[in-house]
Structures are given as structure tokens and as C-alpha cells.
Write a protein that holds these residues in place. Structure first.
Motif, mmCIF file in Angstrom:
data_model
loop_
_atom_site.group_PDB
_atom_site.id
_atom_site.type_symbol
_atom_site.label_atom_id
_atom_site.label_comp_id
_atom_site.label_asym_id
_atom_site.label_seq_id
_atom_site.Cartn_x
_atom_site.Cartn_y
_atom_site.Cartn_z
ATOM 1 N N LEU A 23 33.368 37.011 32.855
ATOM 2 C CA LEU A 23 32.871 38.346 33.196
ATOM 3 C C LEU A 23 33.888 39.106 34.042
ATOM 4 C CD1 LEU A 23 30.565 40.379 33.161
ATOM 5 C CD2 LEU A 23 29.572 39.198 35.130
ATOM 6 N N LEU A 24 34.507 38.416 34.994
ATOM 7 C CA LEU A 24 35.505 39.077 35.834
ATOM 8 C C LEU A 24 36.678 39.573 34.998
ATOM 9 C CD1 LEU A 24 36.520 39.808 38.680
ATOM 10 C CD2 LEU A 24 37.661 37.577 38.734
ATOM 11 N N SER A 25 37.152 38.736 34.085
ATOM 12 C CA SER A 25 38.273 39.135 33.230
ATOM 13 C C SER A 25 37.917 40.362 32.398
ATOM 14 C CB SER A 25 38.649 37.960 32.319
ATOM 15 O OG SER A 25 39.688 38.328 31.446
ATOM 16 N N ALA A 26 36.689 40.394 31.860
ATOM 17 C CA ALA A 26 36.268 41.533 31.034
ATOM 18 C C ALA A 26 36.183 42.812 31.860
ATOM 19 C CB ALA A 26 34.922 41.220 30.386
ATOM 20 N N GLU A 27 35.642 42.715 33.074
ATOM 21 C CA GLU A 27 35.482 43.917 33.902
ATOM 22 C C GLU A 27 36.834 44.444 34.387
ATOM 23 O OE1 GLU A 27 32.861 45.252 33.726
ATOM 24 O OE2 GLU A 27 31.255 43.793 33.495
ATOM 25 N N ILE A 28 37.761 43.534 34.715
ATOM 26 C CA ILE A 28 39.095 43.989 35.126
ATOM 27 C C ILE A 28 39.810 44.655 33.954
ATOM 28 C CG2 ILE A 28 41.385 43.206 35.835
ATOM 29 C CD1 ILE A 28 40.105 41.160 37.629
ATOM 30 N N SER A 29 39.670 44.083 32.767
ATOM 31 C CA SER A 29 40.333 44.654 31.589
ATOM 32 C C SER A 29 39.819 46.050 31.274
ATOM 33 C CB SER A 29 40.118 43.733 30.376
ATOM 34 O OG SER A 29 40.666 42.455 30.626
ATOM 35 N N SER A 30 38.534 46.302 31.588
ATOM 36 C CA SER A 30 37.970 47.629 31.314
ATOM 37 C C SER A 30 38.054 48.552 32.541
ATOM 38 C CB SER A 30 36.511 47.484 30.875
ATOM 39 O OG SER A 30 35.753 46.852 31.896
ATOM 40 N N PHE A 31 38.709 48.084 33.615
ATOM 41 C CA PHE A 31 38.891 48.869 34.846
ATOM 42 C C PHE A 31 37.556 49.366 35.409
ATOM 43 C CE2 PHE A 31 42.772 49.432 32.308
ATOM 44 C CZ PHE A 31 43.684 48.867 33.170
ATOM 45 N N ASP A 32 36.515 48.569 35.243
ATOM 46 C CA ASP A 32 35.204 48.904 35.816
ATOM 47 C C ASP A 32 35.175 48.331 37.239
ATOM 48 O OD1 ASP A 32 32.607 49.371 36.476
ATOM 49 O OD2 ASP A 32 31.738 48.516 34.654
ATOM 50 N N TRP A 33 35.753 49.047 38.181
ATOM 51 C CA TRP A 33 35.954 48.512 39.530
ATOM 52 C C TRP A 33 34.651 48.263 40.290
ATOM 53 C CZ3 TRP A 33 40.203 46.170 39.887
ATOM 54 C CH2 TRP A 33 41.339 46.641 39.233
ATOM 55 N N PRO A 34 33.607 49.107 40.160
ATOM 56 C CA PRO A 34 32.342 48.745 40.834
ATOM 57 C C PRO A 34 31.800 47.395 40.350
ATOM 58 C CG PRO A 34 32.318 51.056 40.202
ATOM 59 C CD PRO A 34 33.540 50.463 39.573
ATOM 60 N N ALA A 35 31.895 47.152 39.028
ATOM 61 C CA ALA A 35 31.429 45.859 38.511
ATOM 62 C C ALA A 35 32.323 44.725 38.997
ATOM 63 C CB ALA A 35 31.393 45.888 36.984
ATOM 64 N N ALA A 85 37.467 53.357 44.084
ATOM 65 C CA ALA A 85 36.701 53.220 42.843
ATOM 66 C C ALA A 85 35.725 52.051 42.900
ATOM 67 C CB ALA A 85 37.665 53.043 41.667
ATOM 68 N N ALA A 86 36.060 51.027 43.700
ATOM 69 C CA ALA A 86 35.217 49.823 43.743
ATOM 70 C C ALA A 86 34.006 49.974 44.658
ATOM 71 C CB ALA A 86 36.051 48.625 44.184
ATOM 72 N N TRP A 87 33.963 51.048 45.431
ATOM 73 C CA TRP A 87 32.855 51.216 46.373
ATOM 74 C C TRP A 87 31.974 52.385 45.964
ATOM 75 C CZ3 TRP A 87 30.933 48.053 49.888
ATOM 76 C CH2 TRP A 87 29.946 48.545 50.739
ATOM 77 N N PRO A 88 30.678 52.266 45.887
ATOM 78 C CA PRO A 88 29.919 51.028 46.139
ATOM 79 C C PRO A 88 29.930 50.113 44.925
ATOM 80 C CG PRO A 88 28.427 52.797 45.576
ATOM 81 C CD PRO A 88 29.787 53.421 45.614
ATOM 82 N N PRO A 89 29.716 48.817 45.137
ATOM 83 C CA PRO A 89 29.652 47.870 44.002
ATOM 84 C C PRO A 89 28.502 48.218 43.069
ATOM 85 C CG PRO A 89 29.871 46.708 46.101
ATOM 86 C CD PRO A 89 29.598 48.135 46.434
#
Length: 531
Positions: free
Chosen positions: A492-504, A318-322
Motif C-alpha cells: 500500500l505504501l509503494s502504491a500511494e508513493i507512486s501516485s503521489f497521494d501524500w495524505p494517504a 501536501a501530507a498534512w492532514p493525513p
């Protein structure tokens, strides 16, 4: 006879002026020059927090809870440090210049690969591993072991590379294999430094285990956060004192072993014997690691189980590509600048504070009076307290007094770093030759004047080098402060992890690694100018 002309070192002056410009830019970014930063409405709550220091809660139920939490913290620290040392020993072989010889490209690429694991804070590793392993004790162990292992590998490799190579070269010239030459020609000379650094890592792991508790790994950090969230200040201070006591115990034990390694007890001529203190410390640490694995009920099958493999594959896929959308990249850039400014202000605060306290924090000579000794004990205990409380907790406390923004996070990091840098600065002044200061005192100089003229100038180089090293750590700790909402790229990292936005998440992690790498590079160049 004419006095030798004093010449300015242009490179040092350039770095000095540049540092002042960056500091002014960082203070401006923190809002110091542009408006109100204080929050008068929070002064009453801050006062209640401060008063709580004099009345910690001492009821039996709370003490039992904290005692159990302390065992969890110790277990995570012991296992995390043990894993880090194992990874560091293996990694050192891969990144040592001795291994690569003249093949600089391979050495540079291998060493650069360490920037990824060590560029991310333990708390970031913890948040990522929770999404793979769930709420398993392995999360806390790996979160400490992976980044610490990368740092340890680099330090171990440097220690081995820097020992005199006469024995090694002689063995190689006599036909010994490369491995044999390293084992018999380099490791014995480096063993003292390796052992000393290993025990230093154990001390650091205690503080990291507390930090991981703040994000839910359990232990004293978790109990501290629970008490803080409910504004129970006496309980907060009881937890703080428990953490400080644990850190002090690890500090004293680690320092004792390091001093023993640095100054071994002489044995009779021709007699080889082990130092009982060092041997006991090593065996005790090994036993502690075994107990910790049993206490946390670690199951190695968890790491390779179907769920872990499935989750790891999902996250990586899910994290690729960023993510590369313009809005995200602009936010990454803006918050990266905030993070840098936060770290710069923090180091400036810590440097000024540590220099101001260095004279008192250093252990006095035998001629010192009772008042000077008592003041030294108070200052050293205060420094222990400052570094025992994790930066996010200091940030939450300072938000009572300051408006949200970069400044509370910067000051929180500065207060915490002062606890560490103050100790290093005091030790640096203690290690200097005392004779110039004694000569000035004998000529009638006051103690403060003798210290300023006879000691302080010679401590400038080591202290600035320590401050630059701590800047590298502060840039990572700034991420931690942000994870708990105090500003910077961690938010920003905490927000993106909480929303499971793995590319972000992948994009933010890449930015954090690059940021850490850039600060490491600038810091290394600045240290070269200071030497």
C-alpha cells in the motif's frame, strides 16, 4: 531427602500458550490450512535458479561491473554508519536516563520520539528522500543514517545508563558538574560496549546498503535486481556471492574488533598502551568514511539548496492532514494484520531452523573430528549466504514455488532471518559453560544427546530473547518485502508513493510507526517473562 518441587512459571506459560495461538492464527492467515499455496508451474524456473548456484558467471566484464558496484555499496555503508554513530552519540545524551534523572515524563517522551525514525525501514526512508533530494547520493547515506542513528542513540544511552555508577556518584558528591561526572565516571566504563556496538552497526550498514540498491540507489543490490529481472541466473548467483563475500568480510572484521575489545591484550603493570588492532580499526574506519565522501562526490549544499527546501515544504504541506477516509483505513488495518502475520510466521520458521542448526553452527571443541568441523563450516557459510540475500530477492525466488500471498513473503523473511538468528543462536550456545556437556560425554553419552541435555536447556532463554529482538526487526523488514510487491502494508505504501497521494502516505507511515511501536512493546514484555 525429598527432591525440590518443580513449579511452573504461570507468566511464562501464559506467554508460551499465547505465542502458539498467535502462530496458528498467522498460519491460517497465510493460507496454510485453507487451500493450495504451491505453484507447480514455477518449479522448473526455481530449478534453473538453483542450478545457477553451481555455475556463476565469471566473465571479466561482469566482474568489473560488480567490483565497481561493491565500492558503491561500501561507500554508502561507511557513510551511513558514520552518520548513524554521530547522530547516535548526540541522541544518546538526549535520551539517557542519566540526563533526565528522576524526570520520567521528559525521559519517556524523548525516548518515544525515537520510535518515529527507527519505526520506518531504511528503504522507506530512501523512497521518501528521493522525493525531496532527487537521485542524489545523500539519499542512500541519510536513509541508512537516520533510522540507524535513532537505534544507536537508544543503545548508546542504555549502555551508559547500565554501567556501575559509583565513580559518577562520587564525582558528583565531590562537586563535579554533571558533564564532568559523566565523562570521567561513566564513559570510560562504557567505552568497550560503545565501540563494540559501533562496529556491529558498520556490519549492518553493509546489508542495508545492498537493500537500498534494490530500490535504485546503485551498488550490488541494484546489479542483483537487474540480473534477476532478466532471469540471468548465473549472473544473479555471481552477485549473490559478491554480496555474501562482502558481508562475510564485514562480519569477520567486526567480530575480530569486538572480541579484541571484550578481551584486551594485557599490558605490563602500570603501563598504559593502546591496542594496535583496535586503534588501526578506528583509524581505518575514519579513513574509509573520508574516501567514501570523495567517491560518492557528496555535496553538503544539496541538503540546504533551494530545490531541497522547496520539495520538503511541498511534501510536508501536501501530507498534512493525513487521509482518514474509511476505505483507506480499512485497507491499512487489513494489510497491517497481514504484516503482523507475515512477521510471526517468519520468526517461527527462523527460530525452528536456528535451533535445529545450532549444534552444527556452533564452533566445536578441540576434540571434534574432521567431519564435525567440515559440517560446521558448511552450515556457517550457508547461514552467511541466507542473510546476504535481501528478503525481497528471496520473496521473488519463492514466488516461483508459491502462489502470491502472505506465505511467500513470510517464508522469504524467515529464510533471511534464519541466517541472522542461526548465527546468534550458535554464539549463544558457544558462550555457555561447556562442563555439563563434557561431563555427560565422559559418562558415555552420545555427542547429540550430551548437547541436547547439557547445552540446549540453558540456551532456551537467550535464544528466545534473540528471537523476540528479531521479531522487532522482522516487522520492519516485512514492510520492505511489501515494497517490492510481496504483500503486507508495504504494498500500500509503494502504491500511494507512486501516485503521489501524500495524505494517504502520511496515514500509512503513521500506521507503520504504531505497528512497530506495538511490536516493540509486546516483545519487551515477552522478554521480561523469558528472563
Amino acid at each position: 531427602m525429598t527432591a525440590p518441587a518443580l513449579r511452573r512459571d504461570r507468566r511464562r506459560w501464559t506467554w508460551g500458550v499465547g505465542a502458539l495461538v498467535v502462530l496458528a492464527w498467522s498460519l491460517a492467515g497465510a493460507g496454510v490450512f485453507s487451500g493450495e499455496v504451491l505453484n507447480p508451474a514455477g518449479l522448473a524456473q526455481f530449478g534453473r535458479f538453483a542450478v545457477g548456484a553451481l555455475h556463476p558467471a565469471l566473465d571479466a566484464d561482469l566482474l568489473v561491473v560488480l567490483a565497481r558496484a561493491a565500492l558503491v555499496t561500501v561507500a554508502y555503508a561507511a557513510l551511513g554508519a558514520g552518520l548513524a554513530l554521530a547522530l547516535g552519540a548526540l541522541g544518546a545524551v538526549a535520551v539517557a536516563r542519566t540526563t533526565w534523572g528522576r524526570r520520567r515524563l521528559g525521559w519517556t517522551l524523548t525516548r518515544g520520539a525515537l520510535a518515529v525514525p527507527r519505526g520506518l525501514h531504511e528503504a522507506v526512508w530512501g523512497l521518501l528522500l528521493v522525493n525531496v533530494l532527487g537521485l542524489d547520493p545523500w539519499v542512500g547515506v541519510l536513509a541508512i543514517g537516520i533510522p540507524y542513528g535513532a537505534v544507536t542513540a537508544r543503545v548508546f544511552a542504555d549502555l551508559v545508563d547500565e554501567v556501575p555508577r559509583g565513580s559518577h556518584d562520587a564525582l558528583r558528591a565531590a562537586g563535579a558538574t554533571r558533564t564532568t561526572a559523566v565523562v570521567y565516571g561513566l564513559l570510560p566504563a562504557a567505552s568497550g560496549g560503545l565501540l563494540s556496538y559501533a562496529f556491529y552497526r558498520v556490519e549492518c550498514a553493509v546489508r542495508s546498503a545492498v537493500v537500498l540498491g534494490l530500490i535504485g540507489a546503485g551498488g550490488l543490490g541494484y546489479e542483483l535486481l537487474l540480473s534477476f529481472s532478466s532471469l540471468r541466473w548465473p549472473q544473479v548467483w555471481t552477485a549473490v556471492y559478491a554480496i555474501a563475500g562482502l558481508c562475510l568480510l564485514a562480519d569477520v572484521a567486526g567480530r575480530s574488533v569486538r572480541r579484541r575489545v571484550a578481551s584486551p591484550v594485557p599490558a605490563a603493570a602500570g603501563v598504559l598502551r593502546r591496542d594496535p588492532v583496535v586503534t588501526g580499526a578506528v583509524l581505518g574506519t575514519v579513513a574509509l568514511i573520508g574516501w567514501s565522501a570523495w567517491y560518492l562526490a557528496l555535496d553538503a549544499a544539496t541538503l540546504v539548496g533551494p530545490r531541497a527546501r522547496e520539495q520538503l515544504g511541498y511534501v510536508l504541506g501536501a501530507a498534512w492532514p493525513p487521509a482518514t477516509d474509511g476505505d483507506l483505513l480499512r485497507r491499512v488495518l487489513v494489510l497491517s494484520v497481514d504484516t503482523v502475520q507475515m512477521s510471526v510466521v517468519a520468526i517461527a520458521v527462523a527460530l525452528v531452523g536456528s535451533v535445529a542448526l545450532a549444534g552444527l553452527a556452533a564452533h566445536p571443541g578441540p576434540e571434534a573430528g574432521i567431519g564435525r568441523r567440515a559440517a560446521g563450516v558448511v552450515v556457517r557459510l550457508a547461514l552467511v549466504l541466507l542473510r546476504a540475500v535481501p528478503p525481497p530477492v528471496w520473496a521473488l525466488v519463492l514466488l516461483f514455488v508459491f502462489l502470491p500471498g502472505v506465505l511467500p513473503g513470510a517464508l522469504a523473511l524467515g529464510v533471511y532471518t534464519l541466517g541472522v538468528l542461526g548465527r546468534l543462536t550458535a554464539e549463544a550456545t558457544e558462550s555457555l559453560d561447556p562442563r555439563p556437556r563434557a561431563a555427560l560425554t565422559a559418562l558415555g553419552a552420545r555427542p547429540a544427546g550430551a548437547w541436547l541435555v547439557g547445552t540446549a536447556p540453558r540456551a532456551v532463554g537467550p535464544v528466545l530473547a534473540f528471537a523476540l529482538y528479531r521479531w522487532e526487526v522482522a516487522i520492519r523488514d516485512a514492510t520492505l518485502v511489501g515494497l517490492l510487491g510481496a504483500g503486507g502494508i508495504g504494498v500500500l505504501l509503494s502504491a500511494e508513493i507512486s501516485s503521489f497521494d501524500w495524505p494517504a502516505v502520511a496515514t500509512v507511515l503513521a500506521a507503520m510507526v504504531l505497528l512497530t511501536w506495538a511490536v516493540d512493546l509486546v516483545s519487551a514484555r515477552a522478554r521480561e517473562a523469558v528472563r
